[in-house]
Design a protein around this motif. Structure first.
Motif, short mmCIF file in Angstrom:
data_model
loop_
_atom_site.label_atom_id
_atom_site.label_comp_id
_atom_site.label_asym_id
_atom_site.label_seq_id
_atom_site.Cartn_x
_atom_site.Cartn_y
_atom_site.Cartn_z
N PRO A 49 0.82 -1.22 0.00
CA PRO A 49 0.00 0.00 0.00
C PRO A 49 0.85 1.27 0.00
N VAL A 50 2.06 1.19 0.55
CA VAL A 50 2.94 2.36 0.58
C VAL A 50 3.31 2.77 -0.84
N ASP A 51 3.47 1.78 -1.73
CA ASP A 51 3.77 2.10 -3.13
C ASP A 51 2.64 2.93 -3.74
N ASP A 52 1.40 2.51 -3.48
CA ASP A 52 0.25 3.25 -3.99
C ASP A 52 0.19 4.65 -3.40
N LEU A 53 0.48 4.75 -2.11
CA LEU A 53 0.44 6.05 -1.44
C LEU A 53 1.48 7.00 -2.03
N MET A 54 2.66 6.49 -2.26
CA MET A 54 3.71 7.35 -2.82
C MET A 54 3.39 7.74 -4.26
N ASP A 56 0.38 8.15 -5.46
CA ASP A 56 -0.66 9.17 -5.34
C ASP A 56 -0.06 10.52 -4.92
N TYR A 57 0.91 10.49 -4.00
CA TYR A 57 1.54 11.72 -3.54
C TYR A 57 2.28 12.41 -4.70
N LEU A 58 3.02 11.62 -5.47
CA LEU A 58 3.75 12.18 -6.60
C LEU A 58 2.80 12.77 -7.64
N LEU A 59 1.66 12.11 -7.85
CA LEU A 59 0.67 12.65 -8.78
C LEU A 59 0.07 13.95 -8.23
N GLU A 66 -6.47 23.90 -8.09
CA GLU A 66 -7.90 23.54 -8.05
C GLU A 66 -8.08 22.03 -7.96
N GLN A 67 -7.32 21.29 -8.77
CA GLN A 67 -7.41 19.83 -8.74
C GLN A 67 -6.99 19.30 -7.38
N LEU A 68 -5.91 19.87 -6.85
CA LEU A 68 -5.40 19.41 -5.57
C LEU A 68 -6.39 19.68 -4.44
N LEU A 69 -7.03 20.82 -4.47
CA LEU A 69 -8.05 21.12 -3.45
C LEU A 69 -9.21 20.13 -3.53
N ALA A 70 -9.61 19.79 -4.75
CA ALA A 70 -10.69 18.82 -4.92
C ALA A 70 -10.28 17.45 -4.40
N VAL A 71 -9.05 17.04 -4.71
CA VAL A 71 -8.54 15.75 -4.22
C VAL A 71 -8.44 15.77 -2.70
N PHE A 72 -7.99 16.90 -2.15
CA PHE A 72 -7.87 17.02 -0.70
C PHE A 72 -9.23 16.84 -0.03
N ARG A 90 -3.27 8.72 3.25
CA ARG A 90 -3.39 9.64 2.11
C ARG A 90 -3.71 11.05 2.59
N TYR A 91 -4.63 11.13 3.54
CA TYR A 91 -5.02 12.42 4.11
C TYR A 91 -3.83 13.08 4.80
N ILE A 92 -3.06 12.31 5.56
CA ILE A 92 -1.89 12.83 6.26
C ILE A 92 -0.85 13.34 5.26
N LEU A 93 -0.62 12.56 4.20
CA LEU A 93 0.36 12.98 3.20
C LEU A 93 -0.04 14.29 2.53
#
Length: 183
Positions: A49-54, A56-59, A66-72, A90-93
């Motif tokens: 799951p850490v791979d997926d988290l990283m 997502d963070y890089l994306l 605007e996109q980032l606020l929506a994702v947040f 994900r929320y913490i990152l």
């Protein structure tokens, strides 16, 4: 599909076929008198799951504001409604992303410290959680030190200005005294 996923499927299919073929020909082993070694099936673990988290963070780093606020907001709502480990991480990152309007290191650290032990977690998530918690605590210590040093510097600047003012006053008094003695 990704190349590594295709390779993983190929290895699984191949190992399954080989295992199945070994059970189809039991008489050949008995005729030759030799025993064949068991074929070990290759089981590749699910991606961490850490791979997926990283990923997502890089994306998220590459997204527009605007996109980032929506994702947040979406991530925050999903975490608050489902409270799963991966959603929490994900929320913490997102909370620790620098220079963002929603940046909140203290809230992220609190979420890391108050991690519920309700569900079993992967070793990768546990290790990443511990790493992130130590990093954020160290960052808080460094910020505290920086504030204390900054405060001391401000006090020293005020003291320096006060001393410079006194030096200037003494020079002015000395000049005035010298002028009086000349006349």
């Amino acid at each position: 599909m990704s190349c590594s996923f295709n390779k993983m499927i190929f290895v699984l299919v191949l190992s399954t076929l080989l295992a199945a073929c070994s059970h189809l020909l039991p008489n050949a082993d008995q005729l030759s008198g030799e025993s064949r070694p068991e074929i070990a099936t290759v089981v590749t673990p699910d991606p961490e799951p850490v791979d997926d988290l990283m990923r997502d963070y890089l994306l998220a780093e590459k997204m527009s504001t605007e996109q980032l606020l929506a994702v947040f907001e979406e991530t925050k709502n999903k975490f608050l409604s489902e409270n799963k480990s991966e959603d929490r991480m994900r929320y913490i990152l997102l909370l620790v992303m620098p220079d963002k309007s929603f940046h909140n290191r203290d809230a992220a650290l609190r979420l890391l410290k108050e991690w519920p032990q309700l569900e079993e977690q992967s070793p990768g998530i546990i290790g990443f959680r511990n790493f992130l918690m130590v990093r954020l605590e160290e960052e808080n210590r460094m910020i505290g030190k920086l504030k204390r040093i900054s405060q001391k510097m401000k006090i020293e600047e005020e003291r320096s200005e006060m001393l410079q003012t006194k030096i200037n006053e003494i020079r002015d008094m000395e000049k005035a005294f010298n002028r009086r003695n000349l006349y």
